[in-house]
Motif scaffolding. Structure first.
Motif, PDB file in Angstrom:
ATOM      1  N   UNK A 272      24.520  32.051  26.787  1.00  0.00           N
ATOM      2  CA  UNK A 272      23.412  32.938  27.148  1.00  0.00           C
ATOM      3  C   UNK A 272      22.276  32.914  26.138  1.00  0.00           C
ATOM      4  N   UNK A 273      22.489  32.214  25.043  1.00  0.00           N
ATOM      5  CA  UNK A 273      21.519  32.282  23.957  1.00  0.00           C
ATOM      6  C   UNK A 273      20.406  31.263  24.179  1.00  0.00           C
ATOM      7  N   UNK A 274      19.181  31.738  24.094  1.00  0.00           N
ATOM      8  CA  UNK A 274      18.045  30.829  24.207  1.00  0.00           C
ATOM      9  C   UNK A 274      17.620  30.348  22.837  1.00  0.00           C
ATOM     10  N   UNK A 275      17.589  31.255  21.882  1.00  0.00           N
ATOM     11  CA  UNK A 275      17.148  30.845  20.555  1.00  0.00           C
ATOM     12  C   UNK A 275      17.750  31.755  19.501  1.00  0.00           C
ATOM     13  N   UNK A 276      17.869  31.208  18.318  1.00  0.00           N
ATOM     14  CA  UNK A 276      18.285  31.993  17.165  1.00  0.00           C
ATOM     15  C   UNK A 276      17.320  31.683  16.041  1.00  0.00           C
ATOM     16  N   UNK A 277      16.698  32.722  15.531  1.00  0.00           N
ATOM     17  CA  UNK A 277      15.765  32.553  14.424  1.00  0.00           C
ATOM     18  C   UNK A 277      16.318  33.280  13.214  1.00  0.00           C
ATOM     19  N   UNK A 278      16.112  32.686  12.077  1.00  0.00           N
ATOM     20  CA  UNK A 278      16.672  33.243  10.856  1.00  0.00           C
ATOM     21  C   UNK A 278      15.537  33.662   9.931  1.00  0.00           C
ATOM     22  N   UNK A 279      15.504  34.926   9.583  1.00  0.00           N
ATOM     23  CA  UNK A 279      14.520  35.388   8.611  1.00  0.00           C
ATOM     24  C   UNK A 279      15.173  35.311   7.247  1.00  0.00           C
ATOM     25  N   UNK A 280      14.595  34.521   6.374  1.00  0.00           N
ATOM     26  CA  UNK A 280      15.290  34.261   5.126  1.00  0.00           C
ATOM     27  C   UNK A 280      14.703  34.975   3.932  1.00  0.00           C
ATOM     28  N   UNK A 281      13.387  34.976   3.811  1.00  0.00           N
ATOM     29  CA  UNK A 281      12.860  35.553   2.571  1.00  0.00           C
ATOM     30  C   UNK A 281      12.453  37.007   2.762  1.00  0.00           C
TER      31      UNK A 281
ATOM     32  N   UNK B 198      18.206  36.071  24.080  1.00  0.00           N
ATOM     33  CA  UNK B 198      18.938  35.511  25.221  1.00  0.00           C
ATOM     34  C   UNK B 198      17.963  34.876  26.200  1.00  0.00           C
ATOM     35  N   UNK B 199      18.529  34.100  27.080  1.00  0.00           N
ATOM     36  CA  UNK B 199      17.702  33.347  28.029  1.00  0.00           C
ATOM     37  C   UNK B 199      17.036  34.283  29.026  1.00  0.00           C
ATOM     38  N   UNK B 200      15.948  33.813  29.566  1.00  0.00           N
ATOM     39  CA  UNK B 200      15.235  34.563  30.591  1.00  0.00           C
ATOM     40  C   UNK B 200      15.074  33.663  31.795  1.00  0.00           C
ATOM     41  N   UNK B 201      14.845  34.278  32.938  1.00  0.00           N
ATOM     42  CA  UNK B 201      14.548  33.477  34.114  1.00  0.00           C
ATOM     43  C   UNK B 201      13.105  33.021  34.075  1.00  0.00           C
TER      44      UNK B 201
END
Lengths: 556, 1098
Positions: free
Chosen positions: B302-311, B331-334
């Motif tokens: 179900x995951x569309x993207x994962x972004x990581x905030x690091x600083x 999560x994904x969208x239509x």
């Protein structure tokens, strides 16, 4: 732009309107120190916990640590050598390493001190009435005293802290041994004055006599023999306590048996059973919350049986088949489900009984079991007696699978029904091993022996002999003359009367005679050193106390 | 602006008029007696015009036009007549000035006149050919700083502010490559002396270039902080049941651990440990809502993207909870359009990566013999067997028959307790929508069975994501899922399986489990397995949002997120073996609920070259937990199991609960000037109920700047397509845990007075209060570079950071004399410094074959700067907290222990307290005794660096990805404890151990691990390097493209095989270096898997 400002203002107002109490923190499944010390009930809860802490330290804090008071003394040696059983003393008593045994007890005893201090410090601001305040203080001071008394015997002069701590402290220094003893005496003196009479307390509760008994012992440690004698006399002279002379209690009609046997049978320790000898009885109940013992496992209970009774499982008589002649584990005089970790040394099983071997009831086979019936039908020896005194050829006694032991460590026939694998044959499950009876912390017989020690200190050997003979005569042992009484005789008598019931290490360390006695009576511990007369201050504790130096005991 | 527009209009009219002529026939038969070049010269004379052209273009072109007619004709008509039949066209440049080009040249691009003063030049005089033009965006607006390069050469220029460029080519014809961040790269074939206009189109897969930054999204090129997007695509075929596993090793600075049991969530940290004993969990934001549940509940599909905030500059928007970094999961969208059905299914095997097993019969017997080396072998060397030694006499009675002989059994407990595991994963989703509504429905079913029997994980998950444009200015939607995890069944305890003797059968003659195989109170591992065990975890999540473009105020948006998390854990168990074989049963019920209510006001406007985005946030969250447990023991019948607890003799209940609340506000400004200067400033204020009374609120500021150098006119390096410098400073926090500042009093059943008495309840003080307990504060400074080079052939990011954490939450060890062993405190300062590099390259890019690589490298060094500040020992240097194992100037994972120097051998003089076969502990201070003072700093558990490499090969429909991951310890780093030891006591004789451990014996004097008759005073832990390289993921997939795929109307049809953890190269002995489990019976193997699957979209 105006609209933006307007909306922003609305937004900011909505933020500001948040309720302040939203972030208040109210714990909902535990109390905090702010609301836990208000009523008498609150304080009693702390006192009950102190009872539990004492029970844990001396009786049911696991299958090993409570027995540190007996392992490594003149009573027993190791069936299974290990640091747990004080073999390799260099490791057992090292300031660090091994199992950190000195640290374990240090921590447990100071926890008692700390809980007692909190109670005492909080009394002033409580809603209790004056009587309740005094009573609560007396109780708390008694528990603080027993903790410091144990600490000073084990470690010598230790840091004294008497107030509830509200922030961390890391600059403790050691008080002298005398200062600690004085503190204990002061607390106990208060307790003797303000604790209720023995007739006014419930079974298992501390009374003034409990405090007097302990005070007597501590006066001995402080070498104030006169006061020790006086304190003991207050207990001895109290009309509400006396040594039991006749059979009583749950097994009064069982044979073989005698009054000494009855003292240790299930249900016979509390005054309610008619026992007028017990001063302070540590309470156990099976399968009741707070009762500590379970019928389903040994966990939480006093595992005296497991430690002190022999492990017949692996007994093999050469030439008599490959099975043990004695069924195991069996709820009879074979010792339940012992595993032979603490083997009675020959000094304890033989030497001390020589003068009255057959007449001293404490040495009767049902009290000090030496002859075992071969109960295993699969054994060629079935039905015969296997004796530790005259062991079958090829069997060396004592060994882990065959030795004499005190039956008081077990409850023959009285294990909870849940523990029987086959009740008709008294066969137990592997989960047996606990001792299903209440335990004497202090018993009047010991008070006599304390007073005898006091008289000895005053060089009044005749009076000492009289007291010893009170105990001996109840046991049908021949009297001793004053000339024969010395500290070793008293220590031997304590062995006979108390045996593994006693916290032997404390007695020996109180007297500074630990090394001497171990060397004299227990050749097994060949690596004993004089420096072990005191345990080390735990190294981790020295390290944690970073802002002052806790001096280490000499030699460590 | 206006002028430029009218010119463009003129040009287009001109061109269209040219085209309109195309259809006409030029009936005039050319008189092929005159070269066109000659004709042009005559026209020049006649009309006074000038022409610019490539002479080659006119070569051998002739015209039959009658030059005599010239005077009567219009110029344009003459030109048409001369040029058109030759396939040439003329372009108006200015009055009397034309260029001549071939018609083919204008067919691909728009041609227009050149307004510059282009002089006619002779080819012979020229060094190269000038190619020129203009680049515009999709709306026709000029794009500056677009990289223009001649393909196959290094020559390149950038467009000017007005979009124009001019480039010299050594050849007349060249392919020009246009690259610009956020846009599709274009290749255009041009010829000299043509002015072309290039229209750039934005990238279709714009998801890649929009990143979620917390309370909003940003174009990647506009991001000022260190934000990384995870590469999910290349790992989607790996047999992972937890979404976090897909990230392992792929994002530098995001450190993910290994898992050893089915469905479990690996450990995770970002940029090293910022805390000693505070919460070290990465903050997870799921569709904008803080997610505190287990990640096992999230269906990776179900995951569309994962972004990581690091600083810290990026995480500061999450303030007091963000110090450990933030993971933003979307999560994904239509998408609007026809319903799109997507189906996938896979099956994977699960087998251990290592072959550790317990000993079998012969090895076990030899183990007992070695424990009794002093009897089994002859003194003094103990290498010659003692013929009188009776091994049977040493064995436990349970391993002998009635005659005392060793039973001939060789039972395989390990085999009995393990089986080949598998993962079966099935996914179905439908998505689509109209202009107003878009939807995604998905369902997934994952069934994982681990290697150990009953290590099971089943997950059903359902999701609905809906977005609806209710009105032109108001959008509402929901992201909702339910996830149902089934972990029924209890494992046999692996350590206990290992310890069982191969000489004992776990079953009696009737086939029943023997409860106590050794006849001791050590129960059979199968007792915990052979039970009725029901374990369910149900997760429900719904985030409703309202997104409102405030009418009448352009650019003002008000969004509400209302997220709700609810989960229920049920664990029911019944065992006839429980409570000492008397039967036990229990029911535990846990529930958790939280809500998050966020109000987000954003204002976005562009004023000329300034663009501004302001965000205001006001939010609150509450969390509630409740637990109830009922237990009974002592059942005469357990037929009804845990559903009839009232049948137990002893009945116990317990319950637990907690509450916590958060309230927070945040303001953020993003400012951008001319797409090249970027500023982000954030201020967040957090209130948390768990903060101590004196510190209920914390404030967390941050500021970050970025500069897109490639948009500067002075930037000349034409091989650089995009270059951005970033720097940021920010403060983020790590909350204290709830109730940790209070003096806690526990209560419970304590004691009973008298026989038959009733329970008395006691209370005990468990902790000291600390009203000044403060949150941890991490100040981070970071510098980063983002770049794309050589026409996107190489791109990457380099980050450097320096984080200082103050007020470290730590349980400082205090003397037990206080009644407590530790207190929650704030101490000292911790530094984490490191570098992260990620690189992607296109190594080969042919029509049929494409090879791309991405590599990541991260290095972090952790150092304690300060502790309590006290100098009690008066050495002029701040004291270490030795008892807590913390040393100034060293990492928190420092190992401080005794040194060893091999093992005491036969014939050696051995100090008291030590024995043959025990470690030779080094008397480091030479005082003749082994004391605490002999401990030394051995090294640290932190890795020196982590590195990974992903290679991807695409050939026609095939895609092969190979992912290597490695953690390296360097010198004295990445240490793990690994010192199994054996002493001769009952249990060590009785119990079995792992096979193949190199224990010392007199006949194996070089044995690595100690084995002795008695335990030594000190048996130090010995540490070894855990460095490893792992072939973590390999995947080969094939995408069908034949005509039948189209006929079946399939959008995507691919099949794949993949492998996980196929090989590990390491010197570490034991279960796994990454899980830090050595030769211990308490370890569990890491699984490797080979998977096959299919994905279908239509």
């Amino acid at each position: 732009m105006k609209k933006i400002i307007f909306i922003s203002v609305i937004f900011v107002i909505s933020i500001a309107s948040c309720k302040k109490s939203f972030l208040d923190e109210k714990p909902i499944d535990f109390l905090s120190a702010d609301n836990a010390f208000v009523t008498y009930n609150d304080f009693n809860a702390s006192i009950y916990n102190l009872y539990d802490l004492v029970r844990k330290e001396f009786y049911n804090g696991g299958e090993r640590r409570p027995f540190d008071y007996i392992y490594g003394t003149d009573l027993v040696y190791d069936g299974q050598p290990s640091v747990d059983r004080h073999t390799n003393m260099a490791a057992t008593y090292a300031p660090t390493g091994g199992l950190d045994i000195p640290l374990y007890h240090w921590k447990a005893l100071y926890k008692i001190v700390s809980e007692a201090n909190t109670v005492i410090s909080r009394i002033g601001a409580s809603q209790m009435n004056e009587d309740q305040k005094v009573l609560t203080e007396a109780r708390a001071r008694f528990f603080r005293a027993i903790a410091y008394r144990t600490l000073v015997y084990l470690y010598g002069g230790v840091p004294i802290t008497l107030e509830e701590l509200k922030k961390p402290k890391t600059d403790y220094t050691r008080a002298t041994k005398q200062q600690v003893l004085n503190q204990v005496i002061e607390d106990l003196s208060y307790a003797t004055q303000h604790l209720p009479k023995i007739t006014d307390v419930q079974d298992g509760e501390i009374s003034d006599l409990v405090a007097w008994h302990l005070l007597s012992e501590v006066y001995l440690a402080a070498k104030e023999f006169r006061k020790a004698v006086d304190a003991a006399s207050i207990v001895i002279n109290n009309p509400n306590v006396h040594l039991m002379q006749n059979r009583f209690g749950s097994k009064a009609n069982s044979t073989p048996g005698d009054v000494y046997f009855d003292l240790f049978q299930q249900g016979n320790q509390n005054r309610k059973s008619g026992n007028m000898e017990g001063l302070w009885v540590i309470q156990f109940e099976t399968d009741v919350l707070g009762g500590a013992m379970l019928s389903s496992s040994t966990s939480g209970s006093y595992m005296e049986e497991r430690n002190f009774a022999p492990q017949f499982l692996n007994l093999r008589i050469p030439g008599q088949g490959a099975v043990s002649p004695i069924l195991y584990p069996r709820s009879d005089l074979s010792g339940g489900r012992g595993i032979g970790w603490a083997i009675t040394d020959t000094y304890f099983s033989d030497t001390i009984w020589q003068s009255d071997f057959n007449n001293d009831i404490r040495n009767a086979n049902h009290n000090f079991v030496r002859d075992f019936v071969a109960t295993n039908p699969a054994s060629p020896l079935f039905g015969q007696t296997i004796s530790t005194r005259n062991p079958p050829p090829g069997v060396k006694v004592p060994n882990r699978y065959l030795y004499a032991f005190q039956s008081k460590v077990t409850t023959p026939g009285d294990h909870p029904s849940n523990l029987f694998a086959d009740q008709s044959n008294l066969l137990l499950k592997a989960s047996a091993g606990a001792t299903y009876a209440d335990q004497y912390m202090f018993r009047l017989a010991e008070t006599y022996l304390l007073r005898a020690e006091g008289y000895l200190g005053l060089d009044n050997r005749d009076s000492a002999a009289i007291d010893i003979n009170v105990v001996r005569s109840r046991a049908h042992a021949s009297p001793v003359t004053g000339a024969k009484v010395d500290i070793d005789y008293i220590l031997d008598e304590r062995m006979r009367e108390l045996g593994v019931e006693e916290k032997r290490r404390l007695t020996l360390m109180r007297l500074g005679k630990w090394y001497e006695r171990v060397k004299k009576c227990n050749p097994y511990y060949s690596d004993a050193l004089p420096l072990y007369n005191l345990w080390p201050i735990p190294a981790a504790e020295i390290e944690r106390n970073k802002d002052a130096k806790l001096e280490q005991n000499p030699g460590y | 602006m206006k002028q430029r527009f009218s010119k463009a209009l003129l040009v287009s009219i001109l061109i269209s008029s040219l085209w309109s002529l195309q259809g006409r026939s030029f009936a005039q038969a050319p008189d092929k007696n005159q070269p066109v070049s000659e004709a042009l010269k005559q026209i020049t004379k006649a009309f006074g015009t000038q022409f610019v052209y490539d002479p080659v273009l006119l070569k051998s072109k002739t015209t039959g036009y009658n030059m005599n007619k010239l005077k009567n004709e219009k110029l344009e008509d003459v030109l048409k007549s001369v040029l058109y039949p030759n396939g040439l066209v003329f372009l108006y440049v200015k009055s009397n000035y034309y260029t001549i080009v071939s018609r083919q040249q204008v067919s691909g691009v728009a041609a227009q006149k050149l307004s510059g003063s282009l002089q006619p030049v002779q080819a012979s005089e020229r060094q190269g050919y000038s190619l020129s033009g203009k680049v515009v965006n999709e709306n026709g607006v000029a794009l500056g700083q677009v990289s223009v390069r001649i393909q196959g050469t290094s020559a390149g220029v950038r467009t000017k502010e007005d979009g124009r460029f001019s480039i010299e080519s050594p050849t007349k014809q060249a392919a020009l490559l246009f690259t610009y961040i956020g846009y599709e790269t274009q290749t255009v074939n041009v010829k000299d002396e043509v002015f072309i206009t290039i229209k750039m189109t934005p990238r279709a897969d714009s998801m890649e270039d929009v990143v979620v930054v917390g309370y909003g999204t940003q174009r990647k090129s506009d991001v000022t902080g260190s934000v990384a997007s995870a590469n999910l695509k290349d790992f989607e075929n790996a047999p992972n049941t937890n979404v976090i596993q897909m990230l392992q090793g792929t994002v530098p600075g995001l450190n993910i651990g290994q898992v050893t049991s089915a469905g479990s969530t690996p450990s995770m940290n970002i940029r090293g440990a910022n805390t000693i004993s505070g919460n070290s969990n990465v903050l997870i934001i799921l569709d904008g809502i803080q997610f505190n549940g287990s990640l096992e509940s999230i269906n990776p599909d179900d995951i569309a993207s994962i972004d990581v905030l690091k600083d810290a500059s990026a995480t500061a928007v999450y303030g007091a909870q963000a110090a450990n970094g933030v993971l933003l999961v979307t999560t994904r969208k239509g998408k609007s359009g026809q319903p799109r059905f997507s189906l996938s299914s896979s099956y994977s095997t699960q087998t251990p990566t290592v072959s550790l097993r317990p000993m079998r019969r012969e090895a076990y017997l030899d183990h007992v013999r070695q424990l009794y080396y002093d009897q089994a072998y002859l003194a003094p060397d103990y290498t010659k067997p003692n013929p009188d030694f009776d091994l049977a006499s040493k064995l436990d009675a349970t391993m002998k028959d009635a005659d005392g002989n060793i039973v001939p059994l060789d039972f395989d407990w390990w085999g009995e307790a393990t089986n080949p595991g598998y993962i079966n994963d099935n996914q179905l989703s439908v998505s689509g929508g109209s202009q107003k509504v878009s939807y995604l429905f998905s369902g997934g079913y994952t069934n994982q069975s681990g290697f150990i029997i009953n290590d099971k994980f089943k997950r059903k998950s359902l999701r609905i994501n809906l977005d609806m444009q209710a009105t032109d200015w108001w959008k509402i939607g929901v992201q909702a899922f339910g996830s149902f995890v089934d972990k029924d069944g209890a494992e046999p305890k692996l350590s206990s399986i290992i310890e069982q003797s191969p000489l004992i059968n776990p079953y009696d003659d009737e086939g029943n489990v023997k409860p106590y195989p050794f006849n001791t109170n050590y129960s059979s591992p199968f007792l915990t397995y052979d039970v009725d065990d029901y374990e369910r975890h149900n997760y429900y999540f719904a985030n409703l949002y309202s997104d409102l473009n405030v009418p009448f105020i352009k650019g003002l948006n008000y969004r509400i997120n209302y997220g709700n998390n609810y989960r229920i854990n049920q664990h029911y168990a019944a065992s006839i073996y429980g409570a000492g074989l008397s039967g036990s049963a229990s029911k535990t019920h846990e529930s958790y609920y939280d809500y998050t209510f966020d109000n987000i006001l954003t204002y976005t406007r562009t004023f000329g070259r300034h663009s501004l985005n302001t965000t205001l946030l006001y939010g609150a969250s509450e969390r509630k937990y409740d637990q109830t447990e009922a237990e009974a023991t002592g059942f005469s019948r357990l037929t009804l199991g845990y559903n009839s607890l009232e049948q137990g003799i002893n009945q116990y209940t317990s319950s637990d609960a907690w509450r916590e609340a958060l309230s927070y506000q945040m303001a953020r400004v993003n400012y951008k000037y001319a797409d090249r200067y970027l500023l982000t400033a954030t201020l967040r204020r957090d209130g948390f109920s768990g903060f101590a009374a004196n510190h209920k609120y914390g404030t967390f500021p941050s500021v970050a700047l970025a500069w897109v150098l490639t948009k500067e006119s002075f930037f000349k390096a034409d091989w650089v397509d995009f270059l951005k410098l970033r720097t940021g400073y920010g403060v983020s926090g790590n909350q204290t845990s709830r109730y940790s500042s209070l003096s806690r009093i526990s209560s419970g059943a304590s004691y009973i007075f008298g026989d038959g008495g009733s329970t008395l309840f006691g209370q005990q003080v468990e902790s000291l209060p600390n009203p000044d307990l403060n949150w941890e504060k991490t100040e981070g400074l970071s510098v980063g570079v983002d770049f794309r080079l050589l026409g996107d052939r190489l791109s990457g990011t380099v980050d450097y950071y320096n984080n200082n954490t103050k007020n470290l939450l730590f349980s400082v060890q205090i003397p037990n004399i206080t009644g407590f062993s530790e207190i929650n405190s704030n101490v000292g300062e911790l530094q984490n410094r490191g570098i992260e590099i990620s690189l992607s390259s296109v190594n080969v890019n042919h029509k049929d074959f494409r090879w791309t690589s991405s590599a990541s490298f991260s290095q972090n060094s952790n150092k304690i700067l300060r502790l309590t500040g006290a100098d009690s020992d008066g050495d002029g240097r701040e004291d270490d907290l030795v008892s807590s194992g913390l040393f100034i100037g060293h990492p928190i994972s420092t190992k401080f222990d005794y040194l060893t120097d091999g093992i005491y051998q036969v014939g050696e003089k051995i100090p008291s307290g030590y024995y043959l076969g025990t470690y030779r502990v080094v008397d480091a201070n030479n005082d003749g005794a082994i004391t605490l003072d002999d401990r030394r700093i051995i090294g640290s558990q932190d890795p020196a660096y982590r590195v990974s490499l992903l290679n991807k090969f695409e050939y026609k429909g095939f895609t092969l990805t190979i992912f290597l991951n490695s953690i390296q310890g360097g010198k004295n780093g990445y240490l793990g404890a690994n010192s199994p030891s054996i002493i001769r006591d009952d249990n060590h004789i009785r119990y079995n151990y792992l096979d193949g451990i190199d224990y010392w014996t007199p006949s194996n004097p070089d044995g690595k691990y100690p084995q002795s008759i008695v335990a030594p005073t000190i048996s130090p832990t010995v540490y070894y390097d855990r460095s490893f390289i792992r072939l973590q993921d390999v995947s080969l997939s094939y995408r069908f493209t034949g005509g039948w795929v189209k006929r079946l109307n399939l959008q995507n049809f691919n099949v794949y095989v993949s492998g996980k953890n196929l090989a590990t190269w390491t010197k570490w002995e034991g279960w796994d270096p990454e899980t830090n489990q050595g030769l211990t019976i308490n370890g569990r193997p890491v699984m490797k898997g080979v998977a096959a699957g299919i994905n279908l979209t239509f």
